[in-house]
Motif scaffolding. Structure first.
Motif, PDB file in Angstrom:
ATOM      1  N   LEU A 100      79.257 -17.783  -1.260  1.00 14.18           N
ATOM      2  CA  LEU A 100      79.426 -19.099  -0.637  1.00 14.18           C
ATOM      3  C   LEU A 100      80.391 -19.011   0.539  1.00 14.18           C
ATOM      4  CD1 LEU A 100      78.988 -22.240  -0.812  1.00 14.18           C
ATOM      5  CD2 LEU A 100      81.015 -22.293  -2.283  1.00 14.18           C
ATOM      6  N   ARG A 101      81.491 -18.297   0.340  1.00 15.23           N
ATOM      7  CA  ARG A 101      82.512 -18.184   1.382  1.00 15.23           C
ATOM      8  C   ARG A 101      82.028 -17.360   2.582  1.00 15.23           C
ATOM      9  NH1 ARG A 101      87.923 -19.154  -0.451  1.00 15.23           N
ATOM     10  NH2 ARG A 101      87.964 -19.832  -2.624  1.00 15.23           N
ATOM     11  N   SER A 102      81.132 -16.422   2.346  1.00 18.42           N
ATOM     12  CA  SER A 102      80.675 -15.547   3.428  1.00 18.42           C
ATOM     13  C   SER A 102      79.327 -15.972   4.019  1.00 18.42           C
ATOM     14  CB  SER A 102      80.580 -14.103   2.925  1.00 18.42           C
ATOM     15  OG  SER A 102      79.640 -14.010   1.856  1.00 18.42           O
ATOM     16  N   ASP A 103      78.797 -17.103   3.533  1.00 15.81           N
ATOM     17  CA  ASP A 103      77.489 -17.557   4.026  1.00 15.81           C
ATOM     18  C   ASP A 103      77.570 -17.861   5.525  1.00 15.81           C
ATOM     19  OD1 ASP A 103      74.682 -18.643   3.081  1.00 15.81           O
ATOM     20  OD2 ASP A 103      75.488 -20.139   4.465  1.00 15.81           O
ATOM     21  N   GLU A 104      76.555 -17.399   6.274  1.00 12.43           N
ATOM     22  CA  GLU A 104      76.568 -17.548   7.733  1.00 12.43           C
ATOM     23  C   GLU A 104      76.548 -19.011   8.168  1.00 12.43           C
ATOM     24  OE1 GLU A 104      73.522 -15.295   9.593  1.00 12.43           O
ATOM     25  OE2 GLU A 104      74.273 -13.361   8.886  1.00 12.43           O
TER      26      GLU A 104
ATOM     27  N   TYR B 124      77.060 -21.933   6.075  1.00 11.05           N
ATOM     28  CA  TYR B 124      77.953 -22.889   5.406  1.00 11.05           C
ATOM     29  C   TYR B 124      79.317 -22.319   5.016  1.00 11.05           C
ATOM     30  CZ  TYR B 124      73.496 -25.338   4.881  1.00 11.05           C
ATOM     31  OH  TYR B 124      72.295 -25.950   5.116  1.00 11.05           O
ATOM     32  N   GLY B 125      79.515 -21.020   5.205  1.00 15.81           N
ATOM     33  CA  GLY B 125      80.741 -20.383   4.736  1.00 15.81           C
ATOM     34  C   GLY B 125      82.014 -20.986   5.308  1.00 15.81           C
ATOM     35  N   GLU B 126      82.035 -21.232   6.607  1.00 15.28           N
ATOM     36  CA  GLU B 126      83.245 -21.759   7.251  1.00 15.28           C
ATOM     37  C   GLU B 126      83.613 -23.142   6.702  1.00 15.28           C
ATOM     38  OE1 GLU B 126      84.794 -22.812  11.773  1.00 15.28           O
ATOM     39  OE2 GLU B 126      83.110 -21.432  11.499  1.00 15.28           O
ATOM     40  N   ARG B 127      82.605 -23.997   6.567  1.00 13.37           N
ATOM     41  CA  ARG B 127      82.854 -25.342   6.033  1.00 13.37           C
ATOM     42  C   ARG B 127      83.235 -25.278   4.559  1.00 13.37           C
ATOM     43  NH1 ARG B 127      85.148 -30.002   6.578  1.00 13.37           N
ATOM     44  NH2 ARG B 127      84.102 -31.718   5.498  1.00 13.37           N
ATOM     45  N   ALA B 128      82.617 -24.378   3.816  1.00 14.83           N
ATOM     46  CA  ALA B 128      82.924 -24.229   2.395  1.00 14.83           C
ATOM     47  C   ALA B 128      84.379 -23.817   2.197  1.00 14.83           C
ATOM     48  CB  ALA B 128      81.992 -23.209   1.750  1.00 14.83           C
ATOM     49  N   ILE B 129      84.845 -22.872   3.005  1.00 14.88           N
ATOM     50  CA  ILE B 129      86.237 -22.419   2.908  1.00 14.88           C
ATOM     51  C   ILE B 129      87.194 -23.572   3.217  1.00 14.88           C
ATOM     52  CG2 ILE B 129      87.972 -20.948   4.017  1.00 14.88           C
ATOM     53  CD1 ILE B 129      85.750 -18.826   4.344  1.00 14.88           C
ATOM     54  N   GLU B 130      86.859 -24.337   4.237  1.00 18.32           N
ATOM     55  CA  GLU B 130      87.682 -25.494   4.612  1.00 18.32           C
ATOM     56  C   GLU B 130      87.754 -26.505   3.465  1.00 18.32           C
ATOM     57  OE1 GLU B 130      87.685 -29.110   7.925  1.00 18.32           O
ATOM     58  OE2 GLU B 130      86.285 -27.441   8.129  1.00 18.32           O
ATOM     59  N   LEU B 131      86.614 -26.777   2.845  1.00 16.73           N
ATOM     60  CA  LEU B 131      86.573 -27.734   1.733  1.00 16.73           C
ATOM     61  C   LEU B 131      87.328 -27.212   0.513  1.00 16.73           C
ATOM     62  CD1 LEU B 131      82.852 -28.893   1.974  1.00 16.73           C
ATOM     63  CD2 LEU B 131      84.858 -30.318   2.384  1.00 16.73           C
TER      64      LEU B 131
ATOM     65  N   LYS C 144      72.721 -25.626  -1.740  1.00 15.56           N
ATOM     66  CA  LYS C 144      71.909 -25.002  -0.692  1.00 15.56           C
ATOM     67  C   LYS C 144      72.065 -23.477  -0.695  1.00 15.56           C
ATOM     68  CE  LYS C 144      72.134 -29.073   2.272  1.00 15.56           C
ATOM     69  NZ  LYS C 144      72.792 -29.711   3.426  1.00 15.56           N
ATOM     70  N   VAL C 145      73.304 -23.007  -0.900  1.00 16.47           N
ATOM     71  CA  VAL C 145      73.541 -21.563  -0.879  1.00 16.47           C
ATOM     72  C   VAL C 145      73.052 -20.906  -2.162  1.00 16.47           C
ATOM     73  CG1 VAL C 145      75.327 -19.767  -0.781  1.00 16.47           C
ATOM     74  CG2 VAL C 145      75.497 -21.782   0.697  1.00 16.47           C
ATOM     75  N   TYR C 146      73.370 -21.502  -3.306  1.00 18.91           N
ATOM     76  CA  TYR C 146      73.008 -20.907  -4.598  1.00 18.91           C
ATOM     77  C   TYR C 146      71.498 -20.813  -4.784  1.00 18.91           C
ATOM     78  CZ  TYR C 146      77.865 -21.400  -6.213  1.00 18.91           C
ATOM     79  OH  TYR C 146      79.218 -21.304  -6.359  1.00 18.91           O
ATOM     80  N   SER C 147      70.750 -21.739  -4.180  1.00 20.92           N
ATOM     81  CA  SER C 147      69.293 -21.728  -4.335  1.00 20.92           C
ATOM     82  C   SER C 147      68.658 -20.492  -3.691  1.00 20.92           C
ATOM     83  CB  SER C 147      68.679 -22.993  -3.733  1.00 20.92           C
ATOM     84  OG  SER C 147      68.898 -23.037  -2.328  1.00 20.92           O
TER      85      SER C 147
END
Length: 201
Positions: free
Chosen positions: A135-139, A141-148, A117-120
């Protein structure tokens, strides 16, 4: 002006009311609160249905999970306990490796979905490293991405340690087996010598 009161029948739960949009019905609590079954839960449930009971380390003798300073001084009874305990632990570690792999795959699938979703939304020429930073700074999904990513790192290191630990167990079992073989050889030699002595008499 007096406040209008809603008819009592409109306050009842679990019924569809005409004239109101959207029409909804009350869903059972069990359906709303039931978590989605994980890959690991699904696999283990299906294996259990197939008659496969995974190994565990219940009733393990923890004192026999560490080799003594000199295994040649260990009584034969305890030597058997070391062999049995280490073997059970090896089977348990393999079970843990399988479970860790299933959990890792589940985390990585969710992470790949977020990456997609982010890369697209990013330029195609952007490097993978740059995309990971975005990805980490995305408004959204960033928080969930960092957690994962943190969870993936933990499970990857857990798997690495389990692989090393399994190798150590294999070495320990080989060492114990060699000592058992040595004692059997000594016992056979002693029995042979006693037999020859008896024949000479």
């Amino acid at each position: 002006m007096a406040e209008k009161k809603l008819p009592k029948q409109l306050l009842k739960k679990g019924k569809i009311q005409r004239g109101f949009s959207p029409d909804t019905t009350e869903a059972p609590i069990e359906e709303l609160d039931a978590p989605e079954e994980s890959i690991l839960d699904t696999v283990e449930r299906e294996l259990k249905d197939d008659g496969i009971i995974l190994f565990d380390n219940e009733n393990i003798l923890e004192d026999y999970l560490r080799l003594p300073a000199d295994i040649t001084e260990v009584p034969s009874k305890d030597l058997g306990r070391y062999f049995n305990t280490m073997t059970k632990q090896k089977m348990w570690v393999r079970t843990l490796l399988g479970r860790t792999g299933a959990l890792l795959r589940e985390l990585e699938e969710e992470l790949d979905d977020i990456r997609g979703k982010v890369y697209s939304q990013l330029p195609a020429k952007m490097s993978v490293k740059e995309k990971e930073l975005k990805l980490r700074s995305d408004e959204r999904y960033g928080e969930r991405a960092i957690e994962l990513l943190q969870k993936v790192a933990i499970y990857q290191e857990k798997r690495n340690i389990l692989v090393d630990y399994l190798d150590n167990l294999v070495d320990a079992i080989f060492n114990i087996s060699r000592e058992i073989s040595r004692r059997e050889s000594d016992w056979n030699d002693e029995t042979r010598e006693n037999s020859i002595e008896r024949k000479r008499r």
